[in-house]
Design a protein around this motif. Structure first.
Motif, PDB file in Angstrom:
ATOM      1  N   LEU A  60      -0.942   6.713  -8.258  1.00  0.00           N
ATOM      2  CA  LEU A  60       0.369   6.558  -8.086  1.00  0.00           C
ATOM      3  C   LEU A  60       0.935   5.682  -8.613  1.00  0.00           C
ATOM      4  N   GLU A  61       0.436   4.382  -8.879  1.00  0.00           N
ATOM      5  CA  GLU A  61       0.903   3.477  -9.784  1.00  0.00           C
ATOM      6  C   GLU A  61       1.190   3.759 -11.276  1.00  0.00           C
ATOM      7  N   THR A  62       0.588   4.747 -11.648  1.00  0.00           N
ATOM      8  CA  THR A  62       0.787   5.249 -13.057  1.00  0.00           C
ATOM      9  C   THR A  62       2.127   5.883 -13.212  1.00  0.00           C
ATOM     10  N   LEU A  63       2.572   6.169 -12.202  1.00  0.00           N
ATOM     11  CA  LEU A  63       3.971   7.139 -12.354  1.00  0.00           C
ATOM     12  C   LEU A  63       5.200   5.884 -11.899  1.00  0.00           C
ATOM     13  N   ASP A  64       6.371   6.390 -12.464  1.00  0.00           N
ATOM     14  CA  ASP A  64       7.613   5.479 -12.427  1.00  0.00           C
ATOM     15  C   ASP A  64       7.803   5.359 -11.152  1.00  0.00           C
ATOM     16  N   TYR A  65       8.344   4.118 -10.822  1.00  0.00           N
ATOM     17  CA  TYR A  65       8.716   3.805  -9.226  1.00  0.00           C
ATOM     18  C   TYR A  65       9.512   4.668  -8.628  1.00  0.00           C
ATOM     19  N   TYR A  66      10.479   5.241  -9.294  1.00  0.00           N
ATOM     20  CA  TYR A  66      11.439   6.055  -8.632  1.00  0.00           C
ATOM     21  C   TYR A  66      11.246   7.634  -8.930  1.00  0.00           C
ATOM     22  N   ASP A  67       9.961   7.886  -9.343  1.00  0.00           N
ATOM     23  CA  ASP A  67       9.707   9.249  -9.489  1.00  0.00           C
ATOM     24  C   ASP A  67       9.643   9.826  -8.243  1.00  0.00           C
ATOM     25  N   GLU A  68      10.360  11.128  -8.146  1.00  0.00           N
ATOM     26  CA  GLU A  68      10.491  11.984  -7.078  1.00  0.00           C
ATOM     27  C   GLU A  68       9.149  12.433  -6.448  1.00  0.00           C
ATOM     28  N   GLY A  69       8.186  12.933  -7.481  1.00  0.00           N
ATOM     29  CA  GLY A  69       6.785  13.163  -6.934  1.00  0.00           C
ATOM     30  C   GLY A  69       6.147  12.159  -6.362  1.00  0.00           C
ATOM     31  N   ARG A  70       6.184  10.939  -6.992  1.00  0.00           N
ATOM     32  CA  ARG A  70       5.471   9.541  -6.541  1.00  0.00           C
ATOM     33  C   ARG A  70       5.987   9.560  -5.114  1.00  0.00           C
ATOM     34  N   ILE A  71       7.321   9.522  -4.863  1.00  0.00           N
ATOM     35  CA  ILE A  71       7.961   8.976  -3.684  1.00  0.00           C
ATOM     36  C   ILE A  71       7.193  10.048  -2.542  1.00  0.00           C
ATOM     37  N   ALA A  72       7.357  11.405  -2.883  1.00  0.00           N
ATOM     38  CA  ALA A  72       7.249  12.292  -2.084  1.00  0.00           C
ATOM     39  C   ALA A  72       5.581  12.143  -1.589  1.00  0.00           C
ATOM     40  N   LEU A  73       4.663  11.859  -2.435  1.00  0.00           N
ATOM     41  CA  LEU A  73       3.173  11.951  -2.189  1.00  0.00           C
ATOM     42  C   LEU A  73       3.069  10.393  -1.359  1.00  0.00           C
ATOM     43  N   GLN A  74       3.750   9.526  -1.530  1.00  0.00           N
ATOM     44  CA  GLN A  74       3.700   8.029  -0.974  1.00  0.00           C
ATOM     45  C   GLN A  74       4.085   8.581   0.522  1.00  0.00           C
ATOM     46  N   ARG A  75       5.210   9.148   0.914  1.00  0.00           N
ATOM     47  CA  ARG A  75       5.635   9.379   2.128  1.00  0.00           C
ATOM     48  C   ARG A  75       4.713  10.460   2.872  1.00  0.00           C
ATOM     49  N   ALA A  76       4.368  11.536   2.064  1.00  0.00           N
ATOM     50  CA  ALA A  76       3.269  12.371   2.842  1.00  0.00           C
ATOM     51  C   ALA A  76       2.021  11.747   3.174  1.00  0.00           C
ATOM     52  N   ILE A  77       1.468  10.816   2.415  1.00  0.00           N
ATOM     53  CA  ILE A  77       0.072  10.270   2.611  1.00  0.00           C
ATOM     54  C   ILE A  77       0.213   8.791   3.181  1.00  0.00           C
ATOM     55  N   PHE A  78       0.978   7.909   2.593  1.00  0.00           N
ATOM     56  CA  PHE A  78       0.822   6.506   3.185  1.00  0.00           C
ATOM     57  C   PHE A  78       1.620   6.435   4.529  1.00  0.00           C
ATOM     58  N   ALA A  79       2.751   6.911   4.594  1.00  0.00           N
ATOM     59  CA  ALA A  79       3.816   6.619   5.742  1.00  0.00           C
ATOM     60  C   ALA A  79       3.294   7.610   6.816  1.00  0.00           C
ATOM     61  N   GLU A  80       2.476   8.605   6.668  1.00  0.00           N
ATOM     62  CA  GLU A  80       2.054   9.568   7.755  1.00  0.00           C
ATOM     63  C   GLU A  80       0.733   9.126   8.129  1.00  0.00           C
ATOM     64  N   SER A  81       0.117   8.270   7.557  1.00  0.00           N
ATOM     65  CA  SER A  81      -1.246   7.878   7.638  1.00  0.00           C
ATOM     66  C   SER A  81      -1.552   7.097   9.078  1.00  0.00           C
TER      67      SER A  81
END
Length: 159
Positions: A60-81
């Motif tokens: 995920l760090e290869t994507l721009d900080y505010y890329d919508e896809g990055r944020i969605a994946l961070q929330r779906a994986i890390f925030a709900e882990s």
């Protein structure tokens, strides 16, 4: 690697024994347990060890900080882990919201997928298995042998 499938009992307190082979995959890591999150592909849980989450983070760090896809994946994986530590008997306690999300009631099926695994209700897993086998048959041509550093194929390469 997480390999094989196993169905174990889920007790009234939400405790389930993690297959010994799965526990051995995460043994010796900085967290003595597994990490699970609700799948964004269906009513089951996904999981792995801390090393898998670190791999996801590096990707995920290869994507721009505010890329919508990055944020969605961070929330779906890390925030709900959820970090689920092993007890002395190799069990974890699945939070009620996670076993409700996956429709787990009395039994759970662990499904090894190499670097990660899934947790299903046995009935839902059985219903999905035939479709997965069909899809695998249709995609088997995509498996290719990978060469080793000297350029040769590994022994017993794909046929």
């Amino acid at each position: 690697m997480f390999l094989s499938s196993a169905t174990n009992a889920l007790d009234a307190k939400g405790r389930v024994s993690v297959p010994a082979d799965f526990r051995s995959v995460v043994a010796g890591s900085e967290f003595d347990g597994i990490i699970v999150w609700p799948s964004f592909d269906g009513a089951y849980l996904e999981g792995g060890g801390i090393d898998l989450l670190k791999e996801y983070q590096r990707s995920l760090e290869t994507l721009d900080y505010y890329d919508e896809g990055r944020i969605a994946l961070q929330r779906a994986i890390f925030a709900e882990s959820r970090r689920l530590p092993f007890d002395s008997g190799g069990r974890v306690s699945l939070p009620k919201d996670l076993h409700e999300y996956a429709g787990l009631n009395g039994k759970v099926t662990f499904v090894g997928l190499g670097r990660r695994f899934e947790i299903w209700s046995p009935k839902a897993h059985a219903e999905r298995t035939e479709n997965i086998r069909k899809l695998a048959r249709e995609n088997r041509h995509r498996l290719r042998p990978v060469s080793v550093p000297d350029g040769s194929l590994p022994s017993g390469g794909l046929k």
